[in-house]
Design a protein around this motif. Structure first.
Motif, PDB file in Angstrom:
ATOM      1  N   TRP A  32      53.026-268.401  10.028  1.00 30.08           N
ATOM      2  CA  TRP A  32      53.764-267.173   9.248  1.00 30.08           C
ATOM      3  C   TRP A  32      53.209-265.712  10.211  1.00 30.08           C
ATOM      4  O   TRP A  32      51.971-265.845   9.343  1.00 30.08           O
ATOM      5  N   LEU A  33      53.868-264.651  10.499  1.00 32.59           N
ATOM      6  CA  LEU A  33      53.081-263.847  11.087  1.00 32.59           C
ATOM      7  C   LEU A  33      53.326-262.750  11.015  1.00 32.59           C
ATOM      8  O   LEU A  33      54.569-262.340  10.849  1.00 32.59           O
ATOM      9  N   GLN A  34      52.369-261.458  10.101  1.00 32.79           N
ATOM     10  CA  GLN A  34      53.277-260.771   9.094  1.00 32.79           C
ATOM     11  C   GLN A  34      52.877-259.610  10.473  1.00 32.79           C
ATOM     12  O   GLN A  34      51.736-259.265  11.144  1.00 32.79           O
ATOM     13  N   GLY A  35      54.128-258.900  10.785  1.00 31.63           N
ATOM     14  CA  GLY A  35      53.530-257.296  11.631  1.00 31.63           C
ATOM     15  C   GLY A  35      52.769-257.051  10.649  1.00 31.63           C
ATOM     16  O   GLY A  35      52.718-257.075   9.893  1.00 31.63           O
ATOM     17  N   PRO A  36      51.911-255.338  11.063  1.00 34.83           N
ATOM     18  CA  PRO A  36      52.907-255.383  13.043  1.00 34.83           C
ATOM     19  C   PRO A  36      51.892-255.978  14.097  1.00 34.83           C
ATOM     20  O   PRO A  36      51.692-255.479  15.247  1.00 34.83           O
TER      21      PRO A  36
END
Ligand SMILES: Nc1nc2c(ncn2[C@@H]2O[C@H](COP(=O)(O)OP(=O)(O)OP(=O)(O)O)[C@@H](O)[C@H]2O)c(=O)[nH]1
Ligand SMILES: [Mg+2]
Length: 408
Positions: A32-36
Protein backbone atom coordinates in the motif's frame (compact mmCIF):
# COMPACT_ATOMS: atom_id res chain seq x y z
CA UNK A 1 -9.91 -8.82 -1.09
CA UNK A 2 -6.95 -8.98 1.33
CA UNK A 3 -7.87 -7.17 4.54
CA UNK A 4 -6.72 -5.38 6.57
CA UNK A 5 -5.00 -2.60 4.62
CA UNK A 6 -1.21 -2.95 5.12
CA UNK A 7 0.94 -0.24 6.70
CA UNK A 8 2.08 2.39 4.21
CA UNK A 9 5.20 1.20 2.30
CA UNK A 10 5.43 -2.18 4.06
CA UNK A 11 5.22 -5.40 2.10
CA UNK A 12 2.67 -7.80 3.64
CA UNK A 13 1.99 -11.41 2.79
CA UNK A 14 -1.78 -11.88 2.37
CA UNK A 15 -4.33 -14.31 1.07
CA UNK A 16 -6.09 -12.69 -1.89
CA UNK A 17 -9.76 -13.64 -1.77
CA UNK A 18 -12.70 -13.53 -4.12
CA UNK A 19 -14.81 -10.65 -2.71
CA UNK A 20 -18.17 -12.42 -3.15
CA UNK A 21 -17.57 -15.85 -1.62
CA UNK A 22 -14.19 -15.47 0.08
CA UNK A 23 -12.63 -18.17 -2.07
CA UNK A 24 -8.80 -18.00 -2.08
CA UNK A 25 -7.27 -16.85 -5.39
CA UNK A 26 -3.59 -16.57 -4.48
CA UNK A 27 -1.12 -15.91 -1.65
CA UNK A 28 0.76 -12.76 -2.54
CA UNK A 29 2.85 -9.84 -1.32
CA UNK A 30 0.84 -6.67 -1.32
CA UNK A 31 1.95 -3.07 -0.95
CA UNK A 32 0.00 0.00 0.00
CA UNK A 33 1.67 3.23 -1.20
CA UNK A 34 0.16 6.46 0.00
CA UNK A 35 0.27 9.51 -2.30
CA UNK A 36 1.75 11.93 -3.12
CA UNK A 37 5.10 10.10 -2.96
CA UNK A 38 4.14 7.57 -5.64
CA UNK A 39 4.68 7.23 -9.35
CA UNK A 40 1.42 8.96 -10.26
CA UNK A 41 1.16 11.04 -7.12
CA UNK A 42 -2.03 9.19 -6.14
CA UNK A 43 -2.57 6.42 -3.58
CA UNK A 44 -1.57 3.10 -5.10
CA UNK A 45 -1.81 -0.57 -4.25
CA UNK A 46 0.46 -3.23 -5.71
CA UNK A 47 -0.34 -6.93 -5.79
CA UNK A 48 2.73 -9.11 -6.40
CA UNK A 49 0.92 -12.17 -7.72
CA UNK A 50 2.21 -15.49 -8.92
CA UNK A 51 2.27 -14.53 -12.58
CA UNK A 52 0.25 -17.31 -14.21
CA UNK A 53 -2.43 -16.21 -16.66
CA UNK A 54 -5.07 -17.99 -14.53
CA UNK A 55 -4.14 -16.09 -11.33
CA UNK A 56 -3.95 -12.74 -13.11
CA UNK A 57 -7.26 -13.36 -14.86
CA UNK A 58 -9.01 -14.36 -11.63
CA UNK A 59 -7.70 -11.28 -9.78
CA UNK A 60 -8.67 -8.93 -12.62
CA UNK A 61 -12.11 -10.50 -12.77
CA UNK A 62 -12.50 -10.10 -8.99
CA UNK A 63 -11.37 -6.45 -9.14
CA UNK A 64 -13.80 -5.87 -12.00
CA UNK A 65 -16.69 -6.64 -9.64
CA UNK A 66 -16.03 -3.39 -7.76
CA UNK A 67 -17.91 -0.66 -9.62
CA UNK A 68 -15.10 1.90 -9.10
CA UNK A 69 -12.44 -0.40 -10.64
CA UNK A 70 -11.49 -0.59 -14.30
CA UNK A 71 -8.39 -1.43 -16.35
CA UNK A 72 -6.02 1.46 -17.05
CA UNK A 73 -5.94 2.81 -20.60
CA UNK A 74 -2.68 2.96 -22.59
CA UNK A 75 -0.27 5.43 -20.99
CA UNK A 76 -2.77 6.28 -18.25
CA UNK A 77 -0.28 6.01 -15.38
CA UNK A 78 2.21 8.27 -17.17
CA UNK A 79 -0.62 10.65 -18.00
CA UNK A 80 -1.66 10.88 -14.36
CA UNK A 81 1.95 11.34 -13.33
CA UNK A 82 2.13 14.25 -15.81
CA UNK A 83 -1.19 15.72 -14.64
CA UNK A 84 0.00 15.57 -11.02
CA UNK A 85 3.33 17.21 -11.85
CA UNK A 86 5.42 14.07 -11.19
CA UNK A 87 6.89 13.97 -14.71
CA UNK A 88 6.92 16.61 -17.42
CA UNK A 89 6.36 15.77 -21.10
CA UNK A 90 10.03 15.26 -21.95
CA UNK A 91 10.35 12.91 -18.96
CA UNK A 92 7.24 10.99 -20.00
CA UNK A 93 8.81 10.58 -23.45
CA UNK A 94 12.03 9.43 -21.78
CA UNK A 95 9.98 6.82 -19.90
CA UNK A 96 8.44 5.62 -23.17
CA UNK A 97 11.92 5.36 -24.70
CA UNK A 98 13.18 3.48 -21.66
CA UNK A 99 10.41 0.92 -22.05
CA UNK A 100 11.28 0.54 -25.76
CA UNK A 101 15.07 0.55 -25.33
CA UNK A 102 16.88 -2.43 -26.79
CA UNK A 103 20.54 -1.63 -26.21
CA UNK A 104 22.71 -0.29 -23.36
CA UNK A 105 23.33 3.11 -24.96
CA UNK A 106 19.61 3.56 -25.65
CA UNK A 107 18.76 2.63 -22.08
CA UNK A 108 21.36 5.08 -20.79
CA UNK A 109 20.00 7.96 -22.88
CA UNK A 110 16.35 7.19 -22.07
CA UNK A 111 17.00 6.86 -18.33
CA UNK A 112 18.83 10.20 -18.25
CA UNK A 113 15.92 11.82 -20.08
CA UNK A 114 13.36 10.25 -17.74
CA UNK A 115 15.33 11.56 -14.80
CA UNK A 116 15.10 15.05 -16.27
CA UNK A 117 18.40 15.64 -18.10
CA UNK A 118 16.69 17.38 -21.04
CA UNK A 119 13.92 18.91 -18.93
CA UNK A 120 16.48 20.56 -16.63
CA UNK A 121 18.39 21.94 -19.57
CA UNK A 122 15.29 23.39 -21.23
CA UNK A 123 13.79 24.62 -17.96
CA UNK A 124 17.09 26.35 -17.16
CA UNK A 125 16.99 28.11 -20.51
CA UNK A 126 13.35 29.03 -20.02
CA UNK A 127 14.19 30.58 -16.67
CA UNK A 128 16.92 32.67 -18.33
CA UNK A 129 14.37 33.88 -20.87
CA UNK A 130 11.97 34.76 -18.04
CA UNK A 131 14.76 36.68 -16.39
CA UNK A 132 15.38 38.60 -19.63
CA UNK A 133 11.60 39.11 -19.90
CA UNK A 134 11.48 40.61 -16.45
CA UNK A 135 14.28 43.00 -17.40
CA UNK A 136 12.37 44.02 -20.51
CA UNK A 137 9.21 44.59 -18.44
CA UNK A 138 11.32 46.83 -16.23
CA UNK A 139 12.58 48.67 -19.31
CA UNK A 140 8.97 49.24 -20.38
CA UNK A 141 7.94 50.48 -16.93
CA UNK A 142 10.88 52.85 -16.67
CA UNK A 143 10.94 53.92 -20.30
CA UNK A 144 10.68 57.61 -19.24
CA UNK A 145 13.95 57.22 -17.32
CA UNK A 146 16.04 56.34 -20.33
CA UNK A 147 19.26 55.27 -18.58
CA UNK A 148 17.48 52.87 -16.20
CA UNK A 149 15.49 51.41 -19.11
CA UNK A 150 18.54 51.24 -21.39
CA UNK A 151 20.54 49.49 -18.70
CA UNK A 152 17.82 46.85 -18.11
CA UNK A 153 17.47 46.23 -21.86
CA UNK A 154 21.24 45.85 -22.21
CA UNK A 155 21.31 43.21 -19.48
CA UNK A 156 18.46 41.34 -21.20
CA UNK A 157 20.45 41.41 -24.46
CA UNK A 158 23.50 39.89 -22.78
CA UNK A 159 21.41 37.01 -21.37
CA UNK A 160 19.79 36.31 -24.73
CA UNK A 161 23.08 36.45 -26.65
CA UNK A 162 24.56 33.79 -24.39
CA UNK A 163 21.41 31.68 -24.62
CA UNK A 164 21.35 31.87 -28.42
CA UNK A 165 24.90 30.58 -28.43
CA UNK A 166 23.98 27.60 -26.21
CA UNK A 167 20.86 26.66 -28.19
CA UNK A 168 22.78 26.82 -31.48
CA UNK A 169 25.42 24.46 -30.09
CA UNK A 170 22.71 22.11 -28.80
CA UNK A 171 20.95 22.06 -32.20
CA UNK A 172 24.20 21.43 -34.06
CA UNK A 173 24.54 17.89 -32.71
CA UNK A 174 24.57 15.86 -35.94
CA UNK A 175 21.23 14.33 -34.80
CA UNK A 176 23.15 12.07 -32.41
CA UNK A 177 20.31 11.69 -29.91
CA UNK A 178 17.85 10.80 -32.64
CA UNK A 179 20.30 8.33 -34.24
CA UNK A 180 20.73 6.62 -30.87
CA UNK A 181 16.99 6.55 -30.22
CA UNK A 182 15.99 5.30 -33.71
CA UNK A 183 19.08 3.24 -34.58
CA UNK A 184 22.16 3.87 -36.76
CA UNK A 185 21.08 2.97 -40.29
CA UNK A 186 23.58 1.00 -42.36
CA UNK A 187 22.60 0.26 -45.95
CA UNK A 188 24.24 -2.52 -47.97
CA UNK A 189 24.38 -1.41 -51.59
CA UNK A 190 26.30 -2.21 -54.74
CA UNK A 191 26.00 -3.99 -58.08
CA UNK A 192 23.98 -7.24 -58.35
CA UNK A 193 25.64 -10.39 -57.07
CA UNK A 194 28.19 -8.47 -55.00
CA UNK A 195 27.19 -10.49 -51.92
CA UNK A 196 24.94 -7.96 -50.12
CA UNK A 197 22.32 -10.46 -49.00
CA UNK A 198 25.04 -12.92 -47.97
CA UNK A 199 26.59 -10.21 -45.79
CA UNK A 200 23.23 -9.33 -44.24
CA UNK A 201 22.71 -12.98 -43.29
CA UNK A 202 26.24 -13.22 -41.89
CA UNK A 203 25.75 -10.09 -39.75
CA UNK A 204 22.33 -11.27 -38.57
CA UNK A 205 23.64 -14.83 -38.07
CA UNK A 206 20.51 -16.20 -39.69
CA UNK A 207 19.03 -16.78 -43.14
CA UNK A 208 17.07 -13.54 -43.34
CA UNK A 209 17.54 -12.83 -47.06
CA UNK A 210 17.51 -15.06 -50.13
CA UNK A 211 20.99 -15.58 -51.57
CA UNK A 212 21.43 -16.77 -55.14
CA UNK A 213 24.05 -16.77 -57.87
CA UNK A 214 21.47 -15.19 -60.19
CA UNK A 215 22.03 -11.42 -60.52
CA UNK A 216 19.04 -9.35 -59.37
CA UNK A 217 17.84 -11.72 -56.62
CA UNK A 218 16.88 -9.06 -54.09
CA UNK A 219 14.11 -6.62 -54.95
CA UNK A 220 12.51 -5.74 -51.63
CA UNK A 221 14.29 -3.86 -48.89
CA UNK A 222 15.03 -6.05 -45.87
CA UNK A 223 16.12 -4.94 -42.42
CA UNK A 224 17.76 -6.61 -39.46
CA UNK A 225 18.45 -4.98 -36.10
CA UNK A 226 21.78 -5.53 -34.39
CA UNK A 227 23.26 -4.53 -31.07
CA UNK A 228 26.86 -3.49 -31.79
CA UNK A 229 28.68 -2.71 -28.56
CA UNK A 230 25.53 -1.29 -27.02
CA UNK A 231 24.55 0.80 -30.04
CA UNK A 232 21.42 -0.02 -32.03
CA UNK A 233 22.29 -0.64 -35.68
CA UNK A 234 19.73 -1.31 -38.41
CA UNK A 235 21.28 -3.07 -41.41
CA UNK A 236 19.34 -2.91 -44.67
CA UNK A 237 19.79 -5.16 -47.68
CA UNK A 238 18.82 -3.63 -51.02
CA UNK A 239 18.46 -4.57 -54.68
CA UNK A 240 21.66 -4.56 -56.75
CA UNK A 241 22.04 -1.28 -58.60
CA UNK A 242 22.33 -1.58 -62.40
CA UNK A 243 20.32 -0.83 -65.57
CA UNK A 244 17.18 -2.73 -64.60
CA UNK A 245 15.68 -5.45 -66.78
CA UNK A 246 12.05 -5.14 -65.69
CA UNK A 247 9.46 -3.10 -63.83
CA UNK A 248 9.85 -4.97 -60.53
CA UNK A 249 13.61 -4.61 -60.54
CA UNK A 250 13.30 -0.91 -61.46
CA UNK A 251 11.11 -0.40 -58.39
CA UNK A 252 13.61 -2.36 -56.27
CA UNK A 253 16.45 -0.11 -57.44
CA UNK A 254 14.38 3.02 -56.79
CA UNK A 255 13.81 1.82 -53.22
CA UNK A 256 17.49 0.98 -52.86
CA UNK A 257 18.47 4.52 -53.88
CA UNK A 258 15.97 6.07 -51.43
CA UNK A 259 17.58 4.11 -48.60
CA UNK A 260 21.08 4.96 -49.81
CA UNK A 261 20.21 8.68 -49.64
CA UNK A 262 18.84 8.46 -46.09
CA UNK A 263 21.42 6.11 -44.61
CA UNK A 264 23.76 7.02 -41.78
CA UNK A 265 26.35 4.80 -43.48
CA UNK A 266 26.37 3.06 -46.87
CA UNK A 267 28.56 0.01 -47.35
CA UNK A 268 29.29 -0.16 -51.07
CA UNK A 269 30.03 -3.80 -51.92
CA UNK A 270 31.97 -5.06 -54.92
CA UNK A 271 32.89 -8.62 -55.84
CA UNK A 272 36.69 -8.68 -55.56
CA UNK A 273 37.00 -11.26 -58.37
CA UNK A 274 35.70 -8.79 -60.97
CA UNK A 275 36.02 -5.15 -61.93
CA UNK A 276 34.81 -2.82 -59.19
CA UNK A 277 31.73 -0.73 -60.02
CA UNK A 278 32.09 2.81 -58.66
CA UNK A 279 29.36 4.09 -56.32
CA UNK A 280 26.82 6.62 -57.67
CA UNK A 281 28.27 10.17 -57.46
CA UNK A 282 25.42 11.38 -55.23
CA UNK A 283 26.53 8.90 -52.60
CA UNK A 284 30.11 10.21 -52.54
CA UNK A 285 28.91 13.81 -52.46
CA UNK A 286 27.34 13.28 -49.02
CA UNK A 287 30.85 13.12 -47.53
CA UNK A 288 33.33 10.40 -46.59
CA UNK A 289 31.74 9.68 -43.20
CA UNK A 290 28.62 8.30 -44.94
CA UNK A 291 30.47 5.78 -47.05
CA UNK A 292 32.72 2.72 -46.79
CA UNK A 293 33.86 0.41 -49.62
CA UNK A 294 33.81 -3.36 -49.07
CA UNK A 295 35.51 -5.96 -51.29
CA UNK A 296 33.64 -9.30 -51.06
CA UNK A 297 34.39 -12.98 -51.74
CA UNK A 298 38.11 -12.67 -51.00
CA UNK A 299 38.22 -16.46 -50.58
CA UNK A 300 37.89 -16.59 -54.40
CA UNK A 301 39.94 -13.58 -55.44
CA UNK A 302 43.23 -13.98 -57.22
CA UNK A 303 44.31 -10.34 -57.19
CA UNK A 304 44.59 -8.44 -53.86
CA UNK A 305 41.50 -6.34 -53.03
CA UNK A 306 41.73 -2.54 -53.53
CA UNK A 307 43.49 -0.88 -50.55
CA UNK A 308 40.63 1.51 -49.74
CA UNK A 309 38.08 -1.30 -49.31
CA UNK A 310 37.45 -3.54 -46.29
CA UNK A 311 38.13 -7.10 -47.57
CA UNK A 312 35.65 -9.77 -46.46
CA UNK A 313 34.57 -13.31 -47.17
CA UNK A 314 31.21 -14.47 -45.93
CA UNK A 315 32.24 -18.02 -46.68
CA UNK A 316 35.30 -18.08 -44.40
CA UNK A 317 34.06 -15.19 -42.17
CA UNK A 318 37.40 -13.50 -42.79
CA UNK A 319 37.24 -9.73 -42.30
CA UNK A 320 33.76 -9.80 -40.77
CA UNK A 321 34.99 -8.93 -37.27
CA UNK A 322 36.95 -6.00 -38.68
CA UNK A 323 33.91 -4.84 -40.66
CA UNK A 324 31.61 -4.95 -37.61
CA UNK A 325 34.24 -3.11 -35.56
CA UNK A 326 34.41 -0.44 -38.30
CA UNK A 327 30.62 -0.07 -38.29
CA UNK A 328 30.52 0.10 -34.49
CA UNK A 329 33.23 2.74 -34.34
CA UNK A 330 31.61 4.88 -37.06
CA UNK A 331 28.29 4.60 -35.21
CA UNK A 332 29.99 5.50 -31.91
CA UNK A 333 31.63 8.55 -33.54
CA UNK A 334 28.28 9.73 -34.85
CA UNK A 335 26.45 9.17 -31.58
CA UNK A 336 29.29 10.71 -29.58
CA UNK A 337 29.28 10.88 -25.82
CA UNK A 338 26.01 10.14 -24.09
CA UNK A 339 27.07 12.23 -21.09
CA UNK A 340 25.68 15.55 -22.34
CA UNK A 341 21.97 15.33 -23.14
CA UNK A 342 21.10 15.33 -26.84
CA UNK A 343 17.90 16.09 -28.74
CA UNK A 344 16.04 12.79 -29.03
CA UNK A 345 12.96 13.83 -30.97
CA UNK A 346 12.09 15.98 -33.96
CA UNK A 347 9.42 17.60 -31.75
CA UNK A 348 12.11 19.12 -29.51
CA UNK A 349 14.15 20.24 -32.48
CA UNK A 350 11.24 22.10 -34.02
CA UNK A 351 10.33 23.89 -30.74
CA UNK A 352 14.00 24.77 -30.21
CA UNK A 353 14.13 26.25 -33.71
CA UNK A 354 11.00 28.31 -33.01
CA UNK A 355 12.58 29.50 -29.78
CA UNK A 356 15.82 30.42 -31.56
CA UNK A 357 13.91 32.34 -34.24
CA UNK A 358 12.16 34.39 -31.58
CA UNK A 359 15.45 35.05 -29.76
CA UNK A 360 17.02 36.18 -33.03
CA UNK A 361 14.01 38.44 -33.63
CA UNK A 362 14.67 39.88 -30.19
CA UNK A 363 18.39 40.40 -30.82
CA UNK A 364 17.80 41.96 -34.24
CA UNK A 365 14.88 44.16 -33.14
CA UNK A 366 14.75 47.92 -32.78
CA UNK A 367 16.55 48.76 -29.53
CA UNK A 368 13.94 51.23 -28.32
CA UNK A 369 10.89 49.12 -29.15
CA UNK A 370 10.68 47.42 -25.75
CA UNK A 371 7.09 46.12 -26.05
CA UNK A 372 7.63 44.34 -29.36
CA UNK A 373 10.87 42.82 -28.19
CA UNK A 374 9.36 41.63 -24.91
CA UNK A 375 6.79 39.80 -26.99
CA UNK A 376 9.58 37.92 -28.84
CA UNK A 377 10.84 36.71 -25.48
CA UNK A 378 7.39 35.51 -24.46
CA UNK A 379 7.22 33.46 -27.66
CA UNK A 380 10.70 32.03 -27.09
CA UNK A 381 9.76 30.95 -23.55
CA UNK A 382 6.52 29.43 -24.80
CA UNK A 383 8.34 27.36 -27.42
CA UNK A 384 10.59 25.87 -24.73
CA UNK A 385 7.60 25.39 -22.45
CA UNK A 386 5.93 23.27 -25.12
CA UNK A 387 8.76 20.74 -24.90
CA UNK A 388 8.20 20.09 -21.21
CA UNK A 389 4.48 20.87 -21.27
CA UNK A 390 4.83 24.00 -19.14
CA UNK A 391 3.08 26.80 -20.96
CA UNK A 392 1.02 28.23 -18.16
CA UNK A 393 0.96 32.01 -18.66
CA UNK A 394 0.03 32.67 -15.04
CA UNK A 395 3.09 30.77 -13.91
CA UNK A 396 5.27 32.85 -16.22
CA UNK A 397 3.83 36.07 -14.86
CA UNK A 398 4.10 34.78 -11.31
CA UNK A 399 7.76 34.04 -11.79
CA UNK A 400 8.50 37.41 -13.33
CA UNK A 401 6.66 39.47 -10.73
CA UNK A 402 7.52 37.27 -7.79
CA UNK A 403 11.26 37.59 -8.24
CA UNK A 404 11.58 41.19 -9.32
CA UNK A 405 9.70 43.62 -7.15
CA UNK A 406 9.00 46.08 -9.93
CA UNK A 407 6.20 47.78 -7.99
CA UNK A 408 8.69 48.84 -5.35
N1 LIG B 1 32.75 -17.88 -52.43
C1 LIG B 1 31.96 -16.92 -51.97
N2 LIG B 1 30.75 -16.73 -52.52
C2 LIG B 1 29.98 -15.74 -52.05
C3 LIG B 1 30.41 -14.92 -50.95
N3 LIG B 1 29.43 -14.02 -50.69
C4 LIG B 1 28.42 -14.27 -51.57
N4 LIG B 1 28.76 -15.31 -52.40
C5 LIG B 1 27.93 -15.86 -53.48
O1 LIG B 1 27.65 -14.84 -54.42
C6 LIG B 1 26.33 -15.02 -54.97
C7 LIG B 1 25.53 -13.75 -54.84
O2 LIG B 1 25.32 -13.50 -53.46
P1 LIG B 1 24.11 -12.61 -52.93
O3 LIG B 1 24.35 -12.42 -51.47
O4 LIG B 1 22.81 -13.13 -53.36
O5 LIG B 1 24.43 -11.25 -53.70
P2 LIG B 1 23.56 -9.90 -53.73
O6 LIG B 1 24.53 -8.79 -53.78
O7 LIG B 1 22.58 -9.90 -52.64
O8 LIG B 1 22.84 -10.05 -55.15
P3 LIG B 1 21.49 -9.33 -55.66
O9 LIG B 1 20.45 -9.48 -54.64
O10 LIG B 1 21.18 -10.11 -56.90
O11 LIG B 1 21.83 -7.91 -55.97
C8 LIG B 1 25.72 -16.21 -54.23
O12 LIG B 1 25.85 -17.35 -55.05
C9 LIG B 1 26.58 -16.32 -52.98
O13 LIG B 1 26.64 -17.63 -52.48
C10 LIG B 1 31.71 -15.17 -50.38
O14 LIG B 1 32.17 -14.53 -49.45
N5 LIG B 1 32.43 -16.18 -50.93
MG1 LIG C 1 20.58 -9.76 -52.66
Amino acid sequence: MAPPRPTNRHASLRRIKEPQDGRAIDDALILWLQGPKTETGEDMAELHLHGSPAVVKAVLAALGRFPECRLAGPGEFARRAFANGKLDLAQVEGLADLIDSETEAQRHQALAQMRGALSNLYEGWRRSILEASALMEAAIDFSDESDVAGDAAERALAIVRELRHQILAHLDDGHRGEILRDGFRVVLAGPPNAGKSSLLNALARRDAAIVHEEAGTTRDVLEVRLDLEGLPVIVTDTAGIREATGAVETEGIRRAMTHVREADLVLWLNDSTGDAVPPPPELLSRGPEFFAAVATKIDLAGAPPPPDAVPISVKTREGLARLTATIASLAADRVGSTETPAITRERYRSHLETCLEALEGFLGGNTADYELRAEELRQAAQALGRITGRIDVEEVLGEIFGRFCIGK
